[in-house]
Structures are given as structure tokens and as C-alpha cells.
Design an enzyme around this catalytic site. Structure first.
Site, PDB file in Angstrom:
ATOM      1  N   THR A   1       4.691  13.368  -5.017  1.00  8.13           N
ATOM      2  CA  THR A   1       4.848  12.424  -6.129  1.00  8.13           C
ATOM      3  C   THR A   1       3.524  12.282  -6.861  1.00  8.13           C
ATOM      4  OG1 THR A   1       6.542  11.281  -4.884  1.00  8.13           O
ATOM      5  CG2 THR A   1       5.510  10.032  -6.651  1.00  8.13           C
TER       6      THR A   1
ATOM      7  N   TYR B   1      -1.261  13.402  10.471  1.00  9.61           N
ATOM      8  CA  TYR B   1      -0.345  12.785   9.500  1.00  9.61           C
ATOM      9  C   TYR B   1       1.106  13.115   9.868  1.00  9.61           C
ATOM     10  CZ  TYR B   1       1.458  11.597   4.793  1.00  9.61           C
ATOM     11  OH  TYR B   1       2.140  11.055   3.721  1.00  9.61           O
TER      12      TYR B   1
ATOM     13  N   ASP C   1      -3.361  -4.980   2.338  1.00  7.40           N
ATOM     14  CA  ASP C   1      -4.071  -3.700   2.214  1.00  7.40           C
ATOM     15  C   ASP C   1      -5.498  -3.879   2.713  1.00  7.40           C
ATOM     16  OD1 ASP C   1      -3.211  -1.109   0.144  1.00  7.40           O
ATOM     17  OD2 ASP C   1      -5.217  -1.130   1.019  1.00  7.40           O
TER      18      ASP C   1
ATOM     19  N   LYS D   1      12.025  -7.653  12.837  1.00 13.57           N
ATOM     20  CA  LYS D   1      12.972  -8.114  13.882  1.00 13.57           C
ATOM     21  C   LYS D   1      12.967  -9.642  13.918  1.00 13.57           C
ATOM     22  CE  LYS D   1      13.430  -7.753  18.918  1.00 13.57           C
ATOM     23  NZ  LYS D   1      12.430  -8.562  19.632  1.00 13.57           N
TER      24      LYS D   1
ATOM     25  N   THR E   1      -7.768   3.599   1.107  1.00 15.89           N
ATOM     26  CA  THR E   1      -7.577   4.562   0.008  1.00 15.89           C
ATOM     27  C   THR E   1      -7.009   3.866  -1.231  1.00 15.89           C
ATOM     28  OG1 THR E   1      -5.416   5.130   0.973  1.00 15.89           O
ATOM     29  CG2 THR E   1      -7.241   6.639   1.431  1.00 15.89           C
TER      30      THR E   1
HETATM   31  P1  NAD Z   1      -2.193   5.617  -1.211  1.00 13.47           P
HETATM   32  O1  NAD Z   1      -3.324   6.020  -0.319  1.00 13.47           O
HETATM   33  O2  NAD Z   1      -2.464   5.461  -2.653  1.00 13.47           O
HETATM   34  O3  NAD Z   1      -1.527   4.253  -0.687  1.00 13.47           O
HETATM   35  C1  NAD Z   1      -1.554   3.849   0.670  1.00 13.47           C
HETATM   36  C2  NAD Z   1      -2.156   2.441   0.761  1.00 13.47           C
HETATM   37  O4  NAD Z   1      -2.176   2.045   2.148  1.00 13.47           O
HETATM   38  C3  NAD Z   1      -3.622   2.380   0.286  1.00 13.47           C
HETATM   39  O5  NAD Z   1      -3.774   1.319  -0.633  1.00 13.47           O
HETATM   40  C4  NAD Z   1      -4.416   2.129   1.566  1.00 13.47           C
HETATM   41  O6  NAD Z   1      -5.608   1.400   1.338  1.00 13.47           O
HETATM   42  C5  NAD Z   1      -3.389   1.363   2.411  1.00 13.47           C
HETATM   43  N1  NAD Z   1      -3.682   1.424   3.851  1.00 13.47           N
HETATM   44  C6  NAD Z   1      -3.901   2.518   4.609  1.00 13.47           C
HETATM   45  N2  NAD Z   1      -4.170   2.169   5.889  1.00 13.47           N
HETATM   46  C7  NAD Z   1      -4.086   0.806   5.940  1.00 13.47           C
HETATM   47  C8  NAD Z   1      -4.253  -0.163   6.967  1.00 13.47           C
HETATM   48  N3  NAD Z   1      -4.581   0.192   8.225  1.00 13.47           N
HETATM   49  N4  NAD Z   1      -4.080  -1.476   6.664  1.00 13.47           N
HETATM   50  C9  NAD Z   1      -3.763  -1.870   5.407  1.00 13.47           C
HETATM   51  N5  NAD Z   1      -3.602  -0.996   4.383  1.00 13.47           N
HETATM   52  C10 NAD Z   1      -3.754   0.327   4.647  1.00 13.47           C
HETATM   53  O7  NAD Z   1      -1.039   6.703  -0.943  1.00 13.47           O
HETATM   54  P2  NAD Z   1       0.368   6.932  -1.650  1.00 13.47           P
HETATM   55  O8  NAD Z   1       0.414   8.327  -2.098  1.00 13.47           O
HETATM   56  O9  NAD Z   1       0.673   5.860  -2.608  1.00 13.47           O
HETATM   57  O10 NAD Z   1       1.342   6.815  -0.392  1.00 13.47           O
HETATM   58  C11 NAD Z   1       2.060   5.624  -0.083  1.00 13.47           C
HETATM   59  C12 NAD Z   1       2.999   5.884   1.085  1.00 13.47           C
HETATM   60  O11 NAD Z   1       3.919   6.920   0.739  1.00 13.47           O
HETATM   61  C13 NAD Z   1       2.273   6.362   2.349  1.00 13.47           C
HETATM   62  O12 NAD Z   1       2.926   5.858   3.476  1.00 13.47           O
HETATM   63  C14 NAD Z   1       2.435   7.865   2.280  1.00 13.47           C
HETATM   64  O13 NAD Z   1       2.356   8.469   3.547  1.00 13.47           O
HETATM   65  C15 NAD Z   1       3.814   7.996   1.659  1.00 13.47           C
HETATM   66  N6  NAD Z   1       3.995   9.285   0.969  1.00 13.47           N
HETATM   67  C16 NAD Z   1       3.446   9.529  -0.265  1.00 13.47           C
HETATM   68  C17 NAD Z   1       3.626  10.772  -0.883  1.00 13.47           C
HETATM   69  C18 NAD Z   1       3.071  11.075  -2.261  1.00 13.47           C
HETATM   70  O14 NAD Z   1       3.316  12.179  -2.772  1.00 13.47           O
HETATM   71  N7  NAD Z   1       2.374  10.178  -2.923  1.00 13.47           N
HETATM   72  C19 NAD Z   1       4.356  11.775  -0.235  1.00 13.47           C
HETATM   73  C20 NAD Z   1       4.871  11.507   1.033  1.00 13.47           C
HETATM   74  C21 NAD Z   1       4.708  10.262   1.621  1.00 13.47           C
END
Ligand code: NAD
Ligand code: UDP
Length: 320
Positions: free
Chosen positions: A187, A157, A41, A117, A45
Site C-alpha cells: 500500500t 516480520y 503510538d 476480551k 516509525t
Molecule cells: P507505519 O510504520 O507507518 O505505522 C505503524 C505505526 O505503529 C507507527 O506509527 C509506529 O510508530 C507504531 N508502533 C510500532 N511499534 C509500536 C509499539 N511498540 N508501540 C506503539 N506504537 C508502535 O507502517 P504502515 O505501513 O502504516 O503499517 C501499518 C500496519 O499495517 C502495520 O501493522 C503493518 O505491518 C501493516 N501492513 C502495512 C503494509 C503497507 O503496505 N503499508 C503492508 C502489510 C501490512
């Protein structure tokens, strides 16, 4: 029906985005099942407190990395599963860090797929209900190809996730990588950032402080909310038992945003009132997943909205 494996001792799992809300719960589940989990990470965020929590498990290893720049070589590990969960997901981020969002879902996902892969690992891409855009069919089924604005405020996005899905499918068809695609619907739960900007943290924190709840538009738009432990359970079902075609995951329990605000005020015994604000452009009008495909794998959401809200509110209270 195949059974979900409960003991993952000896398995190595890479989780990109480990410090995030959903990913930290996923890491916890697999650590509890005995796997060794490697987290990555860059905290764009995510939160350091989630990593501290996971570090209590001996088999958790963490490296701070921006995954679209590079990923570690992992010369001494052979991964069984690689989970692509890193991406900011809140609409407030779309304006501030659109390029970081596009790059992590394209260049970042590509790096993870190449690693999968090379390791012969099963790969999972966390896509989103946003790939359906402002959907013209209801509820949304996986075969629906969407109604997305490629240049709108959410496009960094939506389109990046659509690209990530296409990339994942291409690695499956071209290289026979064992892939999964999940489309996550709204979620919520503990470990969301209180200032995340998404509706549940906003409303719960506003209601706890007896402030006005900011309803965008007239509040007639709908969402279907899934509590995080149910979501993680759905991810586990797809990863362990699923196939390469996309799965909607979430809870089909649908509410208008106005109903949601009223429920939260009453559940928290709050004195707040509603305050109606401008509806953001391209805000989807209705959203509810058809989850029959994931239910065939044995998944069923268990946590009611009332229970989930109570647990989420006590989490936010604990941060005050
Ligand atoms: P979140 O922001 O809490 O978690 C995402 C994590 O990814 C964060 O810790 C952030 O620091 C890390 N991150 C982002 N860019 C990065 C990079 N370049 N390198 C390393 N780390 C990186 O968000 P979340 O809600 O927990 O979402 C997690 C996943 O689920 C995401 O892929 C999101 O698109 C997907 N998602 C979540 C929801 C929801 O309702 N929570 C809905 C649809 C999709
Ligand atoms: N919303 C709202 N008030 C808020 C935050 C969000 O009315 O303070 C609305 C938003 O316009 C959308 C729904 O709640 O219709 C869900 O928004 P969120 O940002 O949680 O996720 P989205 O499903 O839009 O990605």
C-alpha cells in the site's frame, strides 16, 4: 448484502499505531464517521505530524505508549472496536529493529486482545501478504499457508505476523472474541515517510530529484499496489461486515518493479534513469492478492495506479 454503517457516533475505537501511515488514515475515516478514536503510538516509525493532523478532531484522544510494555487502563471507556495496527513494516526496519517488531506483534497484540476480551470489543489484526513468504502459488488466496523462511532477513516480520494471526485465532476459538484478520498487500500514498525505504517513496523521491531509480535485481519481481484510501475502505468493510477468517486486502493491479520505475519516471516527467542494485535475500518474486473474499463484502478498489502516483507525488512535493 449488508450495508456499511456510515454514522458511528457513540462508538469508541482504539487504534494502536495511530501515528503511522495506514493507521492515521484509518483514524481519520472513523473520526469523519463520528466515532471517538483513542490512539496509541511510541513513534518508532510514526510521525508527530500525523497526530497533530488528527488532533484537529475533537473526538481524537492520544497517548504516547509502547504497547508491548503497557497499555492504558481506560477505566471510563467501553471499546466497541480495537484495531491492532502498530508495527514497523518497511524491510529496511527488519535489520535495525527486529526485536521491537517481534515484540509489538506478539506481546503488543496479546495486550490488545486481552483488552478486546475484557471490553467485548471486535478486534482487528493487521497482518500482511508477507505471511505467504515467497509464494509458490499465484495469485495468493487466503487458503494458501505460505512459503516462509523462519530464520531469513524478513523472518522477524513474517513470523511475528504469523504468530499474531495464530494468537488472534486462539482468542476467537478459546474465548469467542469477535476477531478479524486482514492480510494487507503493498500500500502506498500520502503520509508515508519519504525515507521509508519502500519502493514507491524511494522511486517517487528519486524521480522528483532526477536521481537514478534504484531497481533491486533485474526488476522482474512483481508487486500489486493499492492506494491508501482504497485500503482503508477495505479495512472498514472487513471490520464492519466480515468474519473471523483472514481477508486479503489490496489492489490486484500487478506490475514488475522495472515497469513501476518506468511508469513513475514518465508520470513525473523525470530525467532519471534506472540503476540496478543487488536483490535483497528472500525478496518475494511475485505478489498479487486474490481479493474475491473481500469483494463479496462489497469492496472494490477505485483509485488507478496513475491517479495514486500523482497524489503521492504531490504529497512528497509538499514536504520539500
Ligand atoms: P507505519 O510504520 O507507518 O505505522 C505503524 C505505526 O505503529 C507507527 O506509527 C509506529 O510508530 C507504531 N508502533 C510500532 N511499534 C509500536 C509499539 N511498540 N508501540 C506503539 N506504537 C508502535 O507502517 P504502515 O505501513 O502504516 O503499517 C501499518 C500496519 O499495517 C502495520 O501493522 C503493518 O505491518 C501493516 N501492513 C502495512 C503494509 C503497507 O503496505 N503499508 C503492508 C502489510 C501490512
Ligand atoms: N525495491 C526496489 N528498489 C527500491 C526499493 C524496493 O527495487 O528502492 C523492490 C524490492 O526489492 C521489492 C519491491 O521493490 O522487490 C517492493 O519492495 P518494498 O520494500 O516496497 O516492499 P516489499 O513488498 O518487499 O515488502
Amino acid at each position: 448484502m449488508q450495508k456499511l454503517p456510515m454514522d458511528l457516533t457513540g462508538k469508541n475505537i482504539l487504534v494502536a499505531g495511530a501515528a503511522g501511515f495506514v493507521p492515521s488514515h484509518v483514524c481519520q475515516l472513523y473520526l469523519e464517521k463520528g466515532a471517538t478514536v483513542y490512539g496509541l503510538d511510541n513513534f518508532i516509525t510514526g510521525s508527530k505530524s500525523n497526530i497533530e493532523l488528527l488532533s484537529k478532531f475533537e473526538k481524537f484522544h492520544f497517548e504516547e505508549r509502547n504497547i508491548f510494555e503497557s497499555i492504558p487502563e481506560y477505566k471510563d471507556v467501553k471499546f466497541d472496536y480495537i484495531l491492532s495496527l502498530a508495527s514497523p513494516a518497511s524491510p529496511i526496519d527488519f535489520k535495525i529493529i527486529p526485536l521491537e517488531i517481534m515484540r509489538v506483534n506478539s506481546e503488543g497484540t496479546l495486550k490488545l486482545l486481552e483488552l478486546a476480551k475484557a471490553h467485548g470489543a471486535t478486534f482487528l489484526e493487521a497482518s500482511t501478504s508477507e505471511v505467504y513468504g515467497d509464494p509458490e502459488i499465484h495469485p495468493q488466496v487466503e487458503s494458501y499457508v505460505g512459503h516462509v523462511n523462519p530464520i531469513g532477513p524478513r523472518s522477524c516480520y513474517d513470523e511475528a505476523k504469523r504468530f499474531a494471526e495464530a494468537l488472534t485465532m486462539s482468542f476467537h476459538t478459546r474465548y469467542n472474541v469477535d476477531t478479524r484478520i486482514i492480510r494487507i498487500f503493498n500500500t502506498y500514498g500520502p503520509r508515508m515517510r519519504p525515507n521509508d525505504g519502500r519502493v514507491i517513496p524511494n522511486f517517487v523521491n528519486q524521480a522528483m530529484d532526477n536521481e537514478e531509480l534504484t531497481v533491486y535485481g533485474d526488476g522482474s519481481q512483481t508487486r500489486s499496489f493499492c492506494y491508501v484510501t482504497d485500503l482503508v475502505n477495505a479495512i472498514d468493510h472487513v471490520l464492519m461486515l466480515g468474519d473471523h477468517m483472514p481477508y486479503n486486502i489490496g489492489n490486484p493491479d500487478e506490475y514488475t518493479i522495472k515497469e513501476c520505475a518506468e511508469l513513475i519516471i514518465s508520470a513525473l516527467d523525470s530525467k532519471s534513469v534506472l540503476s540496478f542494485k543487488e536483490l535483497p535475500k528472500d525478496d518475494p518474486k511475485r505478489r498479487r492478492p486474490d481479493i474475491s473474499r473481500v469483494m463479496k463484502l462489497g469492496y472494490l478498489p477505485k483509485v488507478t495506479f496513475a491517479e495514486g502516483l500523482e497524489k503521492t507525488a504531490s504529497y512528497f512535493k509538499s514536504l520539500k
